[in-house]
Design a protein around this motif. Structure first.
Motif, PDB file in Angstrom:
ATOM      1  N   LEU A  30     -70.743  62.884  57.848  1.00  0.00           N
ATOM      2  CA  LEU A  30     -70.698  61.697  57.919  1.00  0.00           C
ATOM      3  C   LEU A  30     -68.525  62.508  56.758  1.00  0.00           C
ATOM      4  O   LEU A  30     -67.653  62.669  56.773  1.00  0.00           O
ATOM      5  CB  LEU A  30     -69.976  60.372  57.399  1.00  0.00           C
ATOM      6  N   LYS A  31     -68.733  63.581  56.403  1.00  0.00           N
ATOM      7  CA  LYS A  31     -67.928  64.295  55.461  1.00  0.00           C
ATOM      8  C   LYS A  31     -67.524  63.398  54.768  1.00  0.00           C
ATOM      9  O   LYS A  31     -66.445  63.195  54.234  1.00  0.00           O
ATOM     10  CB  LYS A  31     -67.806  65.510  55.974  1.00  0.00           C
ATOM     11  N   VAL A  32     -68.307  62.371  53.574  1.00  0.00           N
ATOM     12  CA  VAL A  32     -67.613  61.837  52.900  1.00  0.00           C
ATOM     13  C   VAL A  32     -68.554  61.317  51.585  1.00  0.00           C
ATOM     14  O   VAL A  32     -69.863  61.920  51.314  1.00  0.00           O
ATOM     15  CB  VAL A  32     -68.240  59.752  53.341  1.00  0.00           C
ATOM     16  N   SER A  33     -68.405  60.826  50.413  1.00  0.00           N
ATOM     17  CA  SER A  33     -69.215  60.612  49.261  1.00  0.00           C
ATOM     18  C   SER A  33     -70.600  59.585  49.476  1.00  0.00           C
ATOM     19  O   SER A  33     -70.281  59.536  50.080  1.00  0.00           O
ATOM     20  CB  SER A  33     -68.215  60.789  48.116  1.00  0.00           C
ATOM     21  N   ILE A 110     -59.530  65.236  54.181  1.00  0.00           N
ATOM     22  CA  ILE A 110     -59.394  65.531  54.813  1.00  0.00           C
ATOM     23  C   ILE A 110     -60.105  65.431  56.089  1.00  0.00           C
ATOM     24  O   ILE A 110     -59.659  64.551  56.783  1.00  0.00           O
ATOM     25  CB  ILE A 110     -57.981  66.624  55.097  1.00  0.00           C
ATOM     26  N   GLN A 111     -60.594  65.660  55.841  1.00  0.00           N
ATOM     27  CA  GLN A 111     -61.829  65.798  57.104  1.00  0.00           C
ATOM     28  C   GLN A 111     -62.723  64.384  57.214  1.00  0.00           C
ATOM     29  O   GLN A 111     -62.618  64.086  58.513  1.00  0.00           O
ATOM     30  CB  GLN A 111     -62.872  66.536  56.765  1.00  0.00           C
ATOM     31  N   SER A 112     -62.235  63.644  56.015  1.00  0.00           N
ATOM     32  CA  SER A 112     -63.457  62.386  57.018  1.00  0.00           C
ATOM     33  C   SER A 112     -62.629  61.466  57.140  1.00  0.00           C
ATOM     34  O   SER A 112     -62.365  60.727  58.232  1.00  0.00           O
ATOM     35  CB  SER A 112     -64.098  61.525  55.261  1.00  0.00           C
ATOM     36  N   LEU A 113     -60.542  61.673  56.926  1.00  0.00           N
ATOM     37  CA  LEU A 113     -59.709  60.980  57.188  1.00  0.00           C
ATOM     38  C   LEU A 113     -59.779  61.056  58.818  1.00  0.00           C
ATOM     39  O   LEU A 113     -59.638  60.579  59.384  1.00  0.00           O
ATOM     40  CB  LEU A 113     -58.655  60.928  56.354  1.00  0.00           C
ATOM     41  N   ALA A 114     -59.683  62.868  59.214  1.00  0.00           N
ATOM     42  CA  ALA A 114     -59.383  62.693  60.085  1.00  0.00           C
ATOM     43  C   ALA A 114     -60.485  62.729  61.579  1.00  0.00           C
ATOM     44  O   ALA A 114     -60.365  62.015  62.729  1.00  0.00           O
ATOM     45  CB  ALA A 114     -59.403  64.602  60.457  1.00  0.00           C
ATOM     46  N   PHE A 115     -61.755  62.293  60.905  1.00  0.00           N
ATOM     47  CA  PHE A 115     -63.201  61.878  61.578  1.00  0.00           C
ATOM     48  C   PHE A 115     -62.869  60.202  61.827  1.00  0.00           C
ATOM     49  O   PHE A 115     -63.351  59.827  63.197  1.00  0.00           O
ATOM     50  CB  PHE A 115     -63.987  62.485  60.785  1.00  0.00           C
ATOM     51  N   GLU A 116     -62.372  59.597  60.613  1.00  0.00           N
ATOM     52  CA  GLU A 116     -61.845  58.190  61.392  1.00  0.00           C
ATOM     53  C   GLU A 116     -60.776  58.017  61.414  1.00  0.00           C
ATOM     54  O   GLU A 116     -61.052  56.629  63.120  1.00  0.00           O
ATOM     55  CB  GLU A 116     -61.786  57.551  60.195  1.00  0.00           C
ATOM     56  N   PHE A 117     -59.481  58.415  62.119  1.00  0.00           N
ATOM     57  CA  PHE A 117     -58.875  58.147  62.373  1.00  0.00           C
ATOM     58  C   PHE A 117     -58.866  59.665  64.281  1.00  0.00           C
ATOM     59  O   PHE A 117     -57.682  59.172  64.601  1.00  0.00           O
ATOM     60  CB  PHE A 117     -57.250  58.465  62.367  1.00  0.00           C
ATOM     61  N   HIS A 118     -59.854  59.892  64.586  1.00  0.00           N
ATOM     62  CA  HIS A 118     -59.944  60.644  65.945  1.00  0.00           C
ATOM     63  C   HIS A 118     -59.053  61.978  65.872  1.00  0.00           C
ATOM     64  O   HIS A 118     -58.379  61.297  66.615  1.00  0.00           O
ATOM     65  CB  HIS A 118     -59.629  59.631  67.051  1.00  0.00           C
ATOM     66  N   THR A 123     -53.741  68.030  62.111  1.00  0.00           N
ATOM     67  CA  THR A 123     -53.338  67.018  62.807  1.00  0.00           C
ATOM     68  C   THR A 123     -53.123  66.016  61.454  1.00  0.00           C
ATOM     69  O   THR A 123     -52.019  65.172  61.154  1.00  0.00           O
ATOM     70  CB  THR A 123     -53.831  66.468  64.083  1.00  0.00           C
ATOM     71  N   MET A 124     -53.765  65.504  61.215  1.00  0.00           N
ATOM     72  CA  MET A 124     -54.013  64.992  59.585  1.00  0.00           C
ATOM     73  C   MET A 124     -52.789  65.219  58.921  1.00  0.00           C
ATOM     74  O   MET A 124     -52.494  64.245  58.214  1.00  0.00           O
ATOM     75  CB  MET A 124     -55.514  64.725  59.529  1.00  0.00           C
ATOM     76  N   MET A 125     -53.165  66.901  58.657  1.00  0.00           N
ATOM     77  CA  MET A 125     -52.536  67.291  57.403  1.00  0.00           C
ATOM     78  C   MET A 125     -50.698  67.181  57.733  1.00  0.00           C
ATOM     79  O   MET A 125     -50.183  66.137  56.197  1.00  0.00           O
ATOM     80  CB  MET A 125     -53.020  69.127  56.698  1.00  0.00           C
ATOM     81  N   THR A 126     -50.965  66.925  58.929  1.00  0.00           N
ATOM     82  CA  THR A 126     -49.132  66.635  59.258  1.00  0.00           C
ATOM     83  C   THR A 126     -49.000  65.224  59.065  1.00  0.00           C
ATOM     84  O   THR A 126     -47.782  65.376  58.149  1.00  0.00           O
ATOM     85  CB  THR A 126     -48.182  66.889  60.972  1.00  0.00           C
ATOM     86  N   ASP A 127     -49.762  64.640  59.566  1.00  0.00           N
ATOM     87  CA  ASP A 127     -49.367  62.870  58.653  1.00  0.00           C
ATOM     88  C   ASP A 127     -49.712  62.743  57.627  1.00  0.00           C
ATOM     89  O   ASP A 127     -48.737  62.110  57.142  1.00  0.00           O
ATOM     90  CB  ASP A 127     -50.910  61.963  59.578  1.00  0.00           C
ATOM     91  N   LEU A 128     -50.521  63.468  57.015  1.00  0.00           N
ATOM     92  CA  LEU A 128     -50.975  62.950  55.120  1.00  0.00           C
ATOM     93  C   LEU A 128     -49.020  63.758  54.663  1.00  0.00           C
ATOM     94  O   LEU A 128     -48.303  63.120  53.619  1.00  0.00           O
ATOM     95  CB  LEU A 128     -51.045  63.524  55.193  1.00  0.00           C
ATOM     96  N   VAL A 145     -55.918  66.823  44.517  1.00  0.00           N
ATOM     97  CA  VAL A 145     -56.905  67.231  43.406  1.00  0.00           C
ATOM     98  C   VAL A 145     -58.137  68.601  44.264  1.00  0.00           C
ATOM     99  O   VAL A 145     -59.159  68.438  45.175  1.00  0.00           O
ATOM    100  CB  VAL A 145     -58.001  66.794  42.476  1.00  0.00           C
ATOM    101  N   GLN A 146     -57.925  69.705  44.158  1.00  0.00           N
ATOM    102  CA  GLN A 146     -58.672  70.610  45.524  1.00  0.00           C
ATOM    103  C   GLN A 146     -60.393  70.298  44.826  1.00  0.00           C
ATOM    104  O   GLN A 146     -60.498  70.302  43.970  1.00  0.00           O
ATOM    105  CB  GLN A 146     -58.637  71.767  44.731  1.00  0.00           C
ATOM    106  N   GLY A 147     -60.735  70.220  46.008  1.00  0.00           N
ATOM    107  CA  GLY A 147     -61.962  69.944  45.479  1.00  0.00           C
ATOM    108  C   GLY A 147     -62.781  68.795  45.566  1.00  0.00           C
ATOM    109  O   GLY A 147     -63.428  68.158  45.112  1.00  0.00           O
ATOM    110  N   ASP A 148     -61.528  67.329  45.379  1.00  0.00           N
ATOM    111  CA  ASP A 148     -62.324  66.042  45.019  1.00  0.00           C
ATOM    112  C   ASP A 148     -61.133  65.046  46.025  1.00  0.00           C
ATOM    113  O   ASP A 148     -61.695  64.031  46.168  1.00  0.00           O
ATOM    114  CB  ASP A 148     -61.566  65.762  43.258  1.00  0.00           C
TER     115      ASP A 148
END
Length: 502
Positions: A30-33, A110-118, A123-128, A145-148
């Motif tokens: 899932l690429k989440v914590s 960014i990866q987990s948000l991209a996954f959740e919002f399909h 695209t997620m970076m542009t949205d953010l 925060v890079q890496g966090d």
């Protein structure tokens, strides 16, 4: 039943790996914590309860689904039929992303948000980037925060108000009250299919509703005002439960609002088992001061605002001079507009690129010259105030209602379900009275009052919004009742005339 994209993916993995899937595997897939996995699992445990399925963790195996074959087949069917969130537009998706980040207690990648919002990570970076720019209007910022991962940080009161505005713009009153009616103290498992409404916990909504109901202060507010009161209170309850408190005091002009807030939060405090800080009372009092829940007060009362009265009188006179209509003799317009402006000037507006209300757009299109005149004169007589397009539309409705006002006619018994407020209700009543003589009585009710209405006694039921699952025949109308709608209503009533009393 509703599952978020992440919940759906976890369930699909659990069904696929029926021998078990570990915490670490879920994190990687899932690429989440770890904390996010714990939170999602906790949510799913409650969601699966009505399906007679248990989500357990066994040593050496990981997470498993336990249930009979019939229950598991039912779950597979639910997942197969489940629709993914479709936000309709980029703007709506960006609102949802912002709302999610405002709710989250931990950082997101960014990866987990991209996954959740399909969407793709690009695209997620542009949205953010757009979200970040929009947050500049508030005391909030997107902290990376890079890496966090990333999170929204900043003023707590701004966070709550922005979240309230985003959720409110993403849910209609019918869906909101339908969901609220499904919640009971012994059964809080019902999940709304609306993404935004799901961001507020059922427990908080239930407690907020109890607090507001016991206060008995809001019987006369409009549906949209009641929704906003319940949302800000429920959001505050969720935030307090996460130990995110208001840390500033808000000056209130009227001690009455503070007393109302105290009364509500006393009920809330008992139900959630914690004392409520003074700053929380002050914050809620500030929210209540923007709600016009009292009967408009006349000019002889001690609390009458002389300055506001003068401004409203001058506004009406200026609009009259600039238009072909003399509104100065309409006392109803003066009192209603004074009450509206008193609340509007105290209201805390959050204009997060909200798309125009289509019903208000019709009002503006119906009276373009009057709208321009009102907008221009508001800048003259209320120079310190900033009104968004929605608020301008509601002010226009008061003037439009004055134009349409006329003596009552006689005819059939009609119910109008309207969620847009007193101004919209009045213009509906005015147009029905003036242009549909077949109508004898017109009752306007709010969506939140539907449980108390005997629908069978009405010859015709009209609604300004779609009512999914409503069992009685009804007709959708716009608040302005345009010419083609009026003609159609008259035709319907004439066809029903053989069933109407003499």
């Amino acid at each position: 039943m509703y599952f978020s994209a992440r919940e759906k993916k976890i369930l699909e993995l659990l069904l696929e790996y029926h021998q078990g899937i570990t915490q670490e595997e879920l994190e990687a897939l899932l690429k989440v914590s770890r904390r996010t996995v714990y939170r999602e699992i906790s949510s799913l445990e409650k969601t699966l309860h009505p399906l007679d399925i248990q989500l357990v963790k066994e040593r050496g195996k990981g997470y498993l689904l336990l249930g009979d074959e019939q229950s598991l087949v039912r779950l597979r069917t639910e997942l197969a039929n489940e629709k993914t969130d479709d936000f309709g537009s980029t703007l709506e998706r960006q609102r949802a992303i912002t709302a999610k980040l405002l709710v989250e207690a931990e950082r997101e990648t960014i990866q987990s948000l991209a996954f959740e919002f399909h969407v793709s990570p690009a695209t997620m970076m542009t949205d953010l980037k757009n979200v970040e720019q929009s947050l500049n209007n508030y005391r909030l910022m997107l902290d990376r925060v890079q890496g966090d991962g990333l999170a929204i940080v900043g003023d707590e009161s701004e966070r709550r108000n922005l979240l309230r505005s985003l959720i409110y713009s993403g849910v209609n009153e019918y869906d909101f009250f339908h969901h609220l009616r499904r919640l009971e103290e012994t059964n809080l498992h019902h999940k709304s299919s609306n993404y935004f409404l799901k961001l507020v916990s059922n427990e908080a909504l239930y407690v907020a509703n109890q607090g507001i109901s016991e206060s008995q202060l809001f019987q006369d507010v409009t549906d949209n005002q009641l929704v906003q009161i319940l949302l800000i209170l429920a959001i505050s309850i969720d935030r307090m439960n996460l130990h995110n408190s208001i840390e500033e005091e808000f000056p209130n002009e009227d001690a009455e609002f503070y007393q109302h807030a105290q009364k509500i939060l006393q009920v809330v405090g008992k139900m959630i088992g914690q004392s409520v800080a003074t700053f929380e009372v002050s914050f809620l009092a500030r929210q209540l001061s923007g709600v016009n829940y009292k009967i408009p007060q006349n000019i002889f009362l001690e609390s009458y605002d002389v300055t506001l009265s003068y401004q409203v009188r001058e506004l009406i006179a200026a609009v009259s001079q600039q238009s072909t209509n003399d509104f100065r003799k309409d006392d109803t317009l003066f009192y209603d507009l004074s009450a509206h402006m008193s609340a509007a000037l105290k209201r805390n507006y959050v204009s997060f690129d909200k798309e125009a209300n289509p019903l208000l757009k019709k009002v503006i299109e119906k009276y373009p010259a009057l709208y321009q005149t009102i907008t221009k004169q508001l800048r003259v007589y209320f120079p310190q105030a900033q009104f968004n397009e929605e608020e301008l539309g509601y002010i226009l409705i008061h003037f439009a209602s004055s134009l349409e006002r006329s003596p009552q006619q006689r005819g059939a018994n009609v119910l109008v379900l309207c969620s847009s407020g007193i101004g919209t209700s009045k213009i509906l009543e005015s147009r029905l009275t003036k242009y549909v003589p077949e109508i004898e009585t017109t009752q306007v009710a709010r969506i939140s009052q539907m449980d108390c209405i005997n629908f069978a006694q009405y010859d015709l039921i009209l609604s300004t919004i779609f009512l999914p699952g409503f069992e009685f025949p009804y007709k959708m109308i716009s608040p302005l009742l345009l010419e083609d709608e009026l003609a159609e209503l008259r035709l319907v009533l004439m066809k029903q005339s053989h069933r109407l009393p003499e």
